[in-house]
Design a protein around this motif. Structure first.
Motif, PDB file in Angstrom:
ATOM      1  N   LEU B 133       0.777  -0.931   0.018  1.00 46.70           N
ATOM      2  CA  LEU B 133      -0.057   0.091  -0.111  1.00 46.70           C
ATOM      3  C   LEU B 133       0.819   1.124   0.089  1.00 46.70           C
ATOM      4  O   LEU B 133       1.902   1.256   0.428  1.00 46.70           O
ATOM      5  CB  LEU B 133      -0.988   0.175   1.181  1.00 46.70           C
ATOM      6  CG  LEU B 133      -1.820  -1.411   1.474  1.00 46.70           C
ATOM      7  CD1 LEU B 133      -2.784  -0.994   2.840  1.00 46.70           C
ATOM      8  CD2 LEU B 133      -2.522  -1.489   0.313  1.00 46.70           C
ATOM      9  N   PRO B 134       0.451   2.071  -0.832  1.00 48.30           N
ATOM     10  CA  PRO B 134       1.458   3.466  -0.924  1.00 48.30           C
ATOM     11  C   PRO B 134       1.042   4.334   0.398  1.00 48.30           C
ATOM     12  O   PRO B 134      -0.119   4.431   0.829  1.00 48.30           O
ATOM     13  CB  PRO B 134       0.913   4.245  -1.951  1.00 48.30           C
ATOM     14  CG  PRO B 134      -0.368   3.549  -2.626  1.00 48.30           C
ATOM     15  CD  PRO B 134      -0.493   2.345  -1.921  1.00 48.30           C
ATOM     16  N   GLU B 188      -1.726   3.902  -7.965  1.00 46.08           N
ATOM     17  CA  GLU B 188      -1.193   3.964  -9.200  1.00 46.08           C
ATOM     18  C   GLU B 188      -0.583   2.823  -9.691  1.00 46.08           C
ATOM     19  O   GLU B 188      -0.475   1.845  -8.873  1.00 46.08           O
ATOM     20  CB  GLU B 188       0.124   4.927  -9.107  1.00 46.08           C
ATOM     21  CG  GLU B 188      -0.331   6.392  -9.068  1.00 46.08           C
ATOM     22  CD  GLU B 188       0.829   7.325  -8.624  1.00 46.08           C
ATOM     23  OE1 GLU B 188       2.049   7.111  -9.402  1.00 46.08           O
ATOM     24  OE2 GLU B 188       0.438   8.313  -7.993  1.00 46.08           O
ATOM     25  N   GLU B 189      -0.346   2.526 -10.914  1.00 43.47           N
ATOM     26  CA  GLU B 189       0.269   1.179 -11.377  1.00 43.47           C
ATOM     27  C   GLU B 189       1.325   0.640 -10.503  1.00 43.47           C
ATOM     28  O   GLU B 189       1.421  -0.414 -10.315  1.00 43.47           O
ATOM     29  CB  GLU B 189       0.675   1.379 -13.005  1.00 43.47           C
ATOM     30  CG  GLU B 189      -0.381   1.807 -14.081  1.00 43.47           C
ATOM     31  CD  GLU B 189      -1.113   0.517 -14.477  1.00 43.47           C
ATOM     32  OE1 GLU B 189      -0.271  -0.411 -14.452  1.00 43.47           O
ATOM     33  OE2 GLU B 189      -2.348   0.614 -14.687  1.00 43.47           O
ATOM     34  N   SER B 190       2.444   1.559 -10.362  1.00 43.36           N
ATOM     35  CA  SER B 190       3.423   1.044  -9.793  1.00 43.36           C
ATOM     36  C   SER B 190       3.175   0.427  -8.377  1.00 43.36           C
ATOM     37  O   SER B 190       4.066  -0.349  -8.070  1.00 43.36           O
ATOM     38  CB  SER B 190       4.397   2.210  -9.332  1.00 43.36           C
ATOM     39  OG  SER B 190       3.687   3.199  -8.537  1.00 43.36           O
ATOM     40  N   ILE B 214       3.302   6.080  13.028  1.00 41.88           N
ATOM     41  CA  ILE B 214       4.350   5.443  12.815  1.00 41.88           C
ATOM     42  C   ILE B 214       4.889   5.874  11.000  1.00 41.88           C
ATOM     43  O   ILE B 214       5.880   6.166  10.595  1.00 41.88           O
ATOM     44  CB  ILE B 214       4.257   3.950  12.483  1.00 41.88           C
ATOM     45  CG1 ILE B 214       4.425   3.348  13.952  1.00 41.88           C
ATOM     46  CG2 ILE B 214       5.260   3.043  11.639  1.00 41.88           C
ATOM     47  CD1 ILE B 214       3.820   1.889  14.011  1.00 41.88           C
ATOM     48  N   ILE B 215       3.828   6.035  10.370  1.00 41.85           N
ATOM     49  CA  ILE B 215       4.049   6.484   8.824  1.00 41.85           C
ATOM     50  C   ILE B 215       4.277   8.053   8.867  1.00 41.85           C
ATOM     51  O   ILE B 215       4.841   8.397   7.703  1.00 41.85           O
ATOM     52  CB  ILE B 215       2.922   6.048   7.792  1.00 41.85           C
ATOM     53  CG1 ILE B 215       1.566   6.502   8.079  1.00 41.85           C
ATOM     54  CG2 ILE B 215       2.961   4.497   7.914  1.00 41.85           C
ATOM     55  CD1 ILE B 215       0.459   6.196   7.305  1.00 41.85           C
ATOM     56  N   ASP B 221       6.116   8.698  -0.925  1.00 37.37           N
ATOM     57  CA  ASP B 221       6.413   7.993  -1.961  1.00 37.37           C
ATOM     58  C   ASP B 221       6.731   6.491  -1.451  1.00 37.37           C
ATOM     59  O   ASP B 221       6.836   5.679  -2.418  1.00 37.37           O
ATOM     60  CB  ASP B 221       7.147   8.627  -3.031  1.00 37.37           C
ATOM     61  CG  ASP B 221       8.654   8.680  -2.814  1.00 37.37           C
ATOM     62  OD1 ASP B 221       8.780   8.532  -1.537  1.00 37.37           O
ATOM     63  OD2 ASP B 221       9.536   9.119  -3.453  1.00 37.37           O
ATOM     64  N   GLU B 222       7.017   6.308  -0.304  1.00 38.82           N
ATOM     65  CA  GLU B 222       7.165   4.828   0.381  1.00 38.82           C
ATOM     66  C   GLU B 222       5.971   4.137   0.031  1.00 38.82           C
ATOM     67  O   GLU B 222       4.990   4.569   0.160  1.00 38.82           O
ATOM     68  CB  GLU B 222       7.955   5.186   1.451  1.00 38.82           C
ATOM     69  CG  GLU B 222       9.317   5.704   1.411  1.00 38.82           C
ATOM     70  CD  GLU B 222       9.933   5.717   2.956  1.00 38.82           C
ATOM     71  OE1 GLU B 222       9.914   4.250   3.443  1.00 38.82           O
ATOM     72  OE2 GLU B 222      10.346   6.667   3.263  1.00 38.82           O
ATOM     73  N   THR B 223       6.392   2.779   0.491  1.00 38.43           N
ATOM     74  CA  THR B 223       5.026   1.992   0.710  1.00 38.43           C
ATOM     75  C   THR B 223       5.027   1.325   1.858  1.00 38.43           C
ATOM     76  O   THR B 223       6.353   1.230   2.656  1.00 38.43           O
ATOM     77  CB  THR B 223       4.876   0.956  -0.563  1.00 38.43           C
ATOM     78  OG1 THR B 223       6.086   0.191  -0.216  1.00 38.43           O
ATOM     79  CG2 THR B 223       4.844   1.313  -1.857  1.00 38.43           C
TER      80      THR B 223
END
Lengths: 380, 380
Positions: B133-134, B188-190, B214-215, B221-223
Motif C-alpha cells: 500500500l502506498p 497508481e500502476e506502480s 508510525i508512517i 512515495d514509500e510503501t
C-alpha cells in the motif's frame, strides 16, 4: 449603555478579570462580569469579584451612552476571544435593558445578563494611606516565594505570603511548614514615600498570583500603590486595581528557623543540579520522593542517589566546591526542585550543619534569597 | 545482553512502542517493553504489546552481547527521555540477569525487569499474502475518516475503519452512526502487486492512530506492506511492524446511505465556515449543540444561527454559491466541525434534498471525500 472598542482590547481586559470570577458561586450574579461605560470620560471598566478577591480594569473606548450591566463572564470571554480582529459594539437592547447586543463585522450576538444594581460593591479603601512599591521588587519577591505558600485551605495563614516593609527594604516570606522561602529586596531612595513605610501584612497567595499576572506587562521601573485597611488591601496600578481580604493571625516567626552559622557548604551549578534531580526523581517519585546527597570533599563532587528498592536505583554525580566534612543528607526531591527552580542565580550555595538540621539554599551572588528545607532522616 | 546506542535513538523508539503498552494490565509483564539485542546483525528491537495491538521497532546499535529482557515501559521511557544527549549503554547485571544497568555519561541507573521468556509471542503472520500500500494513500485516507469512528467500545465494529481495496483504488470508511466519512484514493500502476489486491477488512481505529504516527515520519512515495490473516493483521514498514486483531462482523452497507442526486447545493469557503461555526458554538454548546443554516439563494449567503433561549442568541452570515431553493436545515455543530476540519480543500460543497434527509459535505476539487451528516429536526 453603548460603546465601541477593538476586539483585542476588550478580549485582553475580559480575560484579566475573568480569572477571579467563580464558575459556580452561591449567588448567580458573581459568575458575571460588571461592565460600566462612562461617556463623559470615554472609559469602560470591567469588574470581576468573588467577595474575597476582585479585579477592576479600565480602558479608553468610544462610549456613546453611559450605563452598566452584568454579563456571564465565561460566555462573554469565550465569544469575544473567538471574534475576528476589528471593532465591536456592545449596546443595551431596546426591548430589554438586561440584554446586550454584541455586534461584530460578521454577525451579532444577543446575550442576557443580570441587573447591575444587584452586583456587590467593589471596596475602595479610600481612607487607607498609599504605599508606593516598585514593580521590580514585587516581581522578584513573588517569583522567589509564591511557590512555597501552602495550597491547603485548612492551613489558613500559611496559604498567604507575608510582606514586611520599611524605608530600606521589602521582605517576602512563604512557608507550607515543610520549606520556607524568603526574599529581601532593597528599596531605592526614589521609591520611598511621604508617609512612613511600616508594613506587615499576610496576603492570600491566590491574590498575589493575579497581581503577578497584572504587573507582568508593566515596565520594571514603574511603581504600584498598595492600600492596606483593617480587613482588606488593594494594589492599584492606575488602570487596574486588585482587591483582596487580608489573612488574619500571626505569621510564624520564621527568621528564628534560619541557622546563623554553618559547618558545611557546597557550591553547585544550579541548572545541571536541576536536570540531574529531575532525572533521578523518575525513580524517587515511584517510591518516597527521597534523594540522598553524598558530599565528597576530597573529590569535590556530590553523588545524588535514589534507592527505589524492588524497582531499581539511580546514581548521578555532580561537581561541587565543598567546605567542611564529607557526609550524607537526604531530601524530598519535589521540595528541592521547587526551590532550585526559583533561585535566580547560575550557581547556588547549599549550607548545613548536621543531616537532621535545616538546610539553606541561596543564590551565589545577585539577589538575596533564602530557601530553607528540612532534610529527611535516613534510616541506615 | 549488552548494547550501546545514542540517547535520542533509544528514546524515539521507546516512545513509539510505549504508547501501546497498557498502564495497568492483568498480567504485570504486559506493562513492560521487550528489549532484544542481536550481536550478529548489530540490531536492537523493542516490542510493546497489549495482546490486542502491538508495535515492534528495530534499529542498528553496537551490540556486544545478544540477549533479551523486559523492563517497565513507562519508567524506562521516563528515564531515557530525560537523559542528556550522548551514548547510553544497557547491560545485564552480573548478579541478576533480570536487572539492567543503564550507564550514561553522567551516572547510572539499575532497573529491575522480568524474564523475557514470560513475554507473549508477537504474531508473525508469515503465511499471509503481502499487500503493498502506498504511504500517501494511507495518510490521506486516515486523515479523512479516523475522526468519525466511534469511541464507545460497546459499538464494536463501529470502533474501526473499514478498508476496501482493489487494483484501482483504496476506500476508507468510518461511522459512529451519527455521521459517515468515506475517502477514495486511486492506486497508481506502480503500487499494484503480483498477488491480486482484493481487500475488505475492519481495523480498530486505535491501531490505525498508531499507524498514522508510525508512517508520519515516512516519505509519501514509500510503501508499507499489509498482511491479513483470519483474526489478525500487520502493517510492516521494514523497521516497524504494527499488529492488531481484526474487528469481526459485517460492516454497515454505507454506500446505500449516500444520496445519488441533490436538489440544493451550497459552495462555501471552508476555513471561514469553521471559524464562524466555532464562534456560534460557544452559545450552542451551552444548550443542545444545535446550529441552524438558513440558505438564501438570492442574496448568495448562508445565515448560521443559534438560539440558546434564556442565555441569548447568535447570528453570523457567510457568503455562498447556492443552487436550488432557499431553506433551513439544522445540525449538531460538533459533528459538522469534525468533518469540515478533515476536508482537504479550500472550498467545500454542501449538498442535500430536504431538511430531514442526509447532507453531504465534500471537497471542491482535489481529493475524493464524502462526509455525510444527518440533520436535526427543527421544531417550529
Amino acid at each position: 449603555m453603548q460603546f465601541t472598542s477593538s476586539q483585542s482590547e476588550l478580549s485582553n481586559h475580559l480575560s484579566l478579570v475573568s480569572r477571579v470570577v467563580p464558575s459556580r458561586p452561591n449567588h448567580p450574579i458573581l459568575a458575571n462580569v460588571l461592565l460600566e461605560a462612562d461617556a463623559e470620560n470615554g472609559l469602560v471598566s470591567l469588574t470581576g469579584f468573588d467577595l474575597s478577591i476582585g479585579i477592576k480594569t479600565e480602558f479608553a473606548a468610544n462610549v456613546l451612552k453611559s450605563g452598566k450591566v452584568t454579563l456571564p463572564a465565561k460566555l462573554l470571554n469565550d465569544i469575544v476571544s473567538r471574534l475576528p480582529e476589528g471593532e465591536l459594539t456592545l449596546k443595551q437592547s431596546a426591548q430589554d435593558e438586561e440584554t446586550i447586543n454584541l455586534v461584530s463585522t460578521s454577525g451579532e450576538f444577543q446575550i442576557r445578563g443580570l441587573n447591575a444594581s444587584q452586583y456587590p460593591n467593589f471596596p475602595t479603601l479610600d481612607e487607607a494611606d498609599p504605599l508606593i512599591l516598585p514593580i521590580a521588587a514585587l516581581i522578584e519577591g513573588l517569583k522567589g516565594v509564591l511557590f512555597a505558600a501552602s495550597n491547603e485551605d485548612t492551613k489558613q495563614i500559611l496559604t498567604g505570603v507575608h510582606l514586611k516593609g520599611n524605608q530600606e527594604q521589602l521582605e517576602f516570606a512563604a512557608t507550607d511548614s515543610h520549606r520556607l522561602a524568603v526574599v529581601e529586596t532593597p528599596l531605592e531612595e526614589s521609591a520611598s514615600q511621604e508617609s512612613k513605610l511600616n508594613l506587615s501584612v499576610t496576603i492570600p497567595a491566590k491574590a498575589l498570583r493575579e497581581l503577578e499576572r497584572i504587573i507582568s506587562s508593566r515596565l520594571e521601573d514603574e511603581t504600584i500603590t498598595l492600600y492596606v485597611s483593617d480587613g482588606q488591601l488593594a494594589f492599584d496600578s492606575g488602570a487596574q486595581r486588585l482587591v483582596s481580604r487580608k489573612l488574619d493571625g500571626n505569621y510564624p516567626a520564621y527568621s528564628q528557623l534560619i541557622p546563623k552559622s554553618f559547618k558545611r557548604t557546597a557550591a553547585i551549578e544550579r541548572k545541571s543540579l536541576i536536570s540531574k534531580l529531575e532525572l533521578v526523581s523518575v525513580l524517587a517519585d515511584q517510591k518516597n520522593h527521597l534523594v540522598k546527597f553524598s558530599l565528597d570533599t576530597k573529590k569535590s563532587e556530590v553523588e545524588l542517589s535514589v534507592d527505589a528498592q524492588e524497582l531499581g536505583n539511580a546514581k548521578e554525580i555532580i561537581a561541587a566546591d565543598i567546605t567542611g566534612d564529607s557526609g550524607e543528607i537526604a531530601f524530598n526531591v519535589k521540595y528541592l526542585l521547587d526551590g532550585l527552580k526559583a533561585l535566580p542565580s547560575t550557581d547556588i550555595l547549599m549550607q548545613f550543619n548536621e543531616p537532621n538540621q535545616p538546610v539553606i539554599f541561596s543564590p551565589l551572588g545577585g539577589a538575596k534569597m533564602t530557601y530553607l528545607v528540612m532534610p529527611v532522616q535516613i534510616i541506615k
